[in-house]
Design a protein around this motif. Structure first.
Motif, PDB file in Angstrom:
ATOM      1  N   LEU A   1      34.171  39.590  35.294  1.00 54.44           N
ATOM      2  CA  LEU A   1      33.697  40.752  36.044  1.00 54.44           C
ATOM      3  C   LEU A   1      34.271  42.074  35.553  1.00 54.44           C
ATOM      4  CD1 LEU A   1      33.822  39.200  39.632  1.00 54.44           C
ATOM      5  CD2 LEU A   1      31.823  39.524  38.175  1.00 54.44           C
ATOM      6  N   SER A   2      35.093  42.040  34.519  1.00 48.25           N
ATOM      7  CA  SER A   2      35.687  43.276  34.005  1.00 48.25           C
ATOM      8  C   SER A   2      34.664  44.333  33.595  1.00 48.25           C
ATOM      9  CB  SER A   2      36.615  42.974  32.825  1.00 48.25           C
ATOM     10  OG  SER A   2      37.831  42.442  33.279  1.00 48.25           O
ATOM     11  N   PRO A   3      33.576  43.967  32.892  1.00 48.08           N
ATOM     12  CA  PRO A   3      32.610  45.010  32.522  1.00 48.08           C
ATOM     13  C   PRO A   3      32.067  45.779  33.728  1.00 48.08           C
ATOM     14  CG  PRO A   3      32.211  43.025  31.255  1.00 48.08           C
ATOM     15  CD  PRO A   3      33.229  42.665  32.292  1.00 48.08           C
ATOM     16  N   TYR A   4      31.741  45.036  34.795  1.00 51.21           N
ATOM     17  CA  TYR A   4      31.252  45.713  36.008  1.00 51.21           C
ATOM     18  C   TYR A   4      32.373  46.508  36.658  1.00 51.21           C
ATOM     19  CZ  TYR A   4      29.764  46.370  40.834  1.00 51.21           C
ATOM     20  OH  TYR A   4      29.464  46.924  42.056  1.00 51.21           O
ATOM     21  N   TYR A   5      33.552  45.900  36.760  1.00 45.50           N
ATOM     22  CA  TYR A   5      34.676  46.522  37.467  1.00 45.50           C
ATOM     23  C   TYR A   5      35.032  47.883  36.883  1.00 45.50           C
ATOM     24  CZ  TYR A   5      39.297  46.914  39.678  1.00 45.50           C
ATOM     25  OH  TYR A   5      40.379  47.358  40.401  1.00 45.50           O
ATOM     26  N   PHE A   6      35.084  47.966  35.574  1.00 48.01           N
ATOM     27  CA  PHE A   6      35.511  49.209  34.947  1.00 48.01           C
ATOM     28  C   PHE A   6      34.362  50.192  34.697  1.00 48.01           C
ATOM     29  CE2 PHE A   6      38.932  46.229  33.789  1.00 48.01           C
ATOM     30  CZ  PHE A   6      39.998  46.937  34.299  1.00 48.01           C
ATOM     31  N   ALA A   7      33.127  49.745  34.961  1.00 44.11           N
ATOM     32  CA  ALA A   7      31.977  50.639  34.766  1.00 44.11           C
ATOM     33  C   ALA A   7      31.617  51.403  36.028  1.00 44.11           C
ATOM     34  CB  ALA A   7      30.767  49.838  34.282  1.00 44.11           C
TER      35      ALA A   7
ATOM     36  N   SER B   1      32.382  52.965  40.141  1.00 44.59           N
ATOM     37  CA  SER B   1      33.401  53.789  40.792  1.00 44.59           C
ATOM     38  C   SER B   1      34.514  52.907  41.352  1.00 44.59           C
ATOM     39  CB  SER B   1      32.778  54.600  41.926  1.00 44.59           C
ATOM     40  OG  SER B   1      32.388  53.744  42.988  1.00 44.59           O
ATOM     41  N   ARG B   2      35.635  53.535  41.642  1.00 44.63           N
ATOM     42  CA  ARG B   2      36.788  52.787  42.143  1.00 44.63           C
ATOM     43  C   ARG B   2      36.458  52.026  43.422  1.00 44.63           C
ATOM     44  NH1 ARG B   2      40.401  53.207  45.890  1.00 44.63           N
ATOM     45  NH2 ARG B   2      39.633  55.224  46.601  1.00 44.63           N
ATOM     46  N   LYS B   3      35.815  52.680  44.377  1.00 48.18           N
ATOM     47  CA  LYS B   3      35.533  52.019  45.656  1.00 48.18           C
ATOM     48  C   LYS B   3      34.495  50.919  45.492  1.00 48.18           C
ATOM     49  CE  LYS B   3      36.091  53.500  49.637  1.00 48.18           C
ATOM     50  NZ  LYS B   3      36.050  54.087  50.991  1.00 48.18           N
ATOM     51  N   GLN B   4      33.526  51.111  44.621  1.00 46.11           N
ATOM     52  CA  GLN B   4      32.582  50.033  44.355  1.00 46.11           C
ATOM     53  C   GLN B   4      33.294  48.846  43.712  1.00 46.11           C
ATOM     54  OE1 GLN B   4      29.665  52.473  42.091  1.00 46.11           O
ATOM     55  NE2 GLN B   4      28.126  51.566  43.427  1.00 46.11           N
TER      56      GLN B   4
ATOM     57  N   PHE C   1      45.576  42.318  35.133  1.00 43.64           N
ATOM     58  CA  PHE C   1      46.024  42.645  36.485  1.00 43.64           C
ATOM     59  C   PHE C   1      46.470  44.101  36.566  1.00 43.64           C
ATOM     60  CE2 PHE C   1      49.296  43.300  39.663  1.00 43.64           C
ATOM     61  CZ  PHE C   1      48.710  42.779  40.807  1.00 43.64           C
ATOM     62  N   GLY C   2      47.284  44.522  35.614  1.00 38.43           N
ATOM     63  CA  GLY C   2      47.758  45.894  35.616  1.00 38.43           C
ATOM     64  C   GLY C   2      46.626  46.890  35.469  1.00 38.43           C
ATOM     65  N   TRP C   3      45.629  46.546  34.669  1.00 39.77           N
ATOM     66  CA  TRP C   3      44.483  47.439  34.477  1.00 39.77           C
ATOM     67  C   TRP C   3      43.661  47.531  35.767  1.00 39.77           C
ATOM     68  CZ3 TRP C   3      42.968  44.261  29.540  1.00 39.77           C
ATOM     69  CH2 TRP C   3      43.997  44.381  28.595  1.00 39.77           C
ATOM     70  N   TYR C   4      43.505  46.374  36.427  1.00 40.47           N
ATOM     71  CA  TYR C   4      42.792  46.376  37.711  1.00 40.47           C
ATOM     72  C   TYR C   4      43.530  47.245  38.731  1.00 40.47           C
ATOM     73  CZ  TYR C   4      39.057  42.892  37.064  1.00 40.47           C
ATOM     74  OH  TYR C   4      37.896  42.247  36.699  1.00 40.47           O
ATOM     75  N   ALA C   5      44.858  47.103  38.781  1.00 38.30           N
ATOM     76  CA  ALA C   5      45.659  47.875  39.737  1.00 38.30           C
ATOM     77  C   ALA C   5      45.582  49.367  39.431  1.00 38.30           C
ATOM     78  CB  ALA C   5      47.109  47.400  39.701  1.00 38.30           C
ATOM     79  N   ALA C   6      45.599  49.713  38.140  1.00 39.54           N
ATOM     80  CA  ALA C   6      45.507  51.121  37.759  1.00 39.54           C
ATOM     81  C   ALA C   6      44.170  51.714  38.179  1.00 39.54           C
ATOM     82  CB  ALA C   6      45.708  51.262  36.251  1.00 39.54           C
ATOM     83  N   LYS C   7      43.117  50.934  38.064  1.00 36.00           N
ATOM     84  CA  LYS C   7      41.786  51.406  38.473  1.00 36.00           C
ATOM     85  C   LYS C   7      41.785  51.761  39.959  1.00 36.00           C
ATOM     86  CE  LYS C   7      37.069  51.423  38.463  1.00 36.00           C
ATOM     87  NZ  LYS C   7      36.131  52.107  37.558  1.00 36.00           N
TER      88      LYS C   7
END
Length: 265
Positions: free
Chosen positions: A24-30, A32-35, A108-114
């Motif tokens: 799910l990383s492509p969607y997660y980082f594409a 908005s933060r709240k989405q 994990f760290g990248w997800y948290a930073a987002k």
């Protein structure tokens, strides 16, 4: 069977985490933060499902009506990895102050930073902590909920409380309500152990403590309120799960509470 189910659950739990992060990383980082926050919420729900179906552990939440609108500090008891994610589906837009080392973990760290989580060096003082508080104020100004574990680290169920006074300073500086949360997931997901026990427990969200009180008075109220609720819930959980093997600390605390009750009669 408990050992086998524990192995199966732990395998499924971490596979579920890693696979979701990668896929799910492509969607997660594409988006908005709240989405993007929909992904951690859905992951938390799936973990609850796995624990129920594989281990046989269920829970219920009492006091959801006590959660205020907008920004507030959520102050749960901390006993297990479970309580770091369990309430995500019921929180609007939480933010954590977490160890900076966690931000160094790939994915994990990248997800948290987002999600704009706030890293901190636990040994930091002075300007560093001032910067952390400034970040917290900025996030709270956007209506987010700050998650703080008042004891700072995981504690066994029934253990003597060791609350950190830092939450009183944060309460004073942020000037928002604090919502205590009592629960005993550590009886079913013990810290530093791979065993998971079946049963049912409650998460009890207590009425918020209003902002504006003297920090010392607030701290005393938080400790007294949360410990009383935790003691009550510990007795209830043990009573409702007679097959649950209680850790020595929890058993000793229950015996102490029962002795005090009997003596008072």
């Amino acid at each position: 069977m408990i050992v086998l189910r524990s192995i199966l659950f732990n395998t499924a739990f971490y596979a579920n985490l890693i696979i979701r992060m990668i896929v799910l990383s492509p969607y997660y980082f594409a988006v908005s933060r709240k989405q993007a926050f929909r992904i951690p919420k859905a992951w938390a729900k799936s973990c609850h499902w796995l624990m129920e179906k594989i281990v046989g552990t269920t829970f219920e939440i009492e006091g959801l009506a006590n959660i205020p609108k907008g920004g507030y500090i959520l102050a749960p008891k901390h006993q297990s990895f479970w309580d770091t994610y369990a309430l995500l589906p019921w929180l609007d837009d939480p933010v954590y102050i977490l160890k900076r080392e966690l931000m160094w973990i790939p994915l994990f760290g990248w997800y948290a930073a987002k999600q704009r989580m706030i890293p901190v060096n636990r040994g930091a003082r002075g300007k560093v902590m001032a910067a952390v508080m400034e970040r917290a104020k900025q996030e709270m100004a956007n209506g987010r909920q700050l998650i703080i574990y008042p004891e700072g680290t995981r504690r066994p169920p029934g253990a003597e409380p060791l609350y950190k006074y830092g939450i009183a300073r944060i309460y004073r500086d942020l000037d928002v309500p604090v919502v205590p949360v009592a629960m005993h997931p550590g009886l079913f997901w013990p810290r530093r152990k791979f065993i998971r026990y079946p049963g049912h427990f409650k998460v009890r969200i207590l009425p918020p403590i209003a902002p504006g009180k003297d920090p010392d008075a607030f701290f005393e109220e938080l400790v007294a309120t949360l410990e009383k609720a935790s003691d009550d819930l510990l007795i209830e959980t043990a009573r409702d799960n007679p097959e649950l093997p209680l850790p020595p600390v929890a058993a000793a605390r229950i015996a102490e509470l029962q002795y005090v009750t009997t003596k008072a009669r």
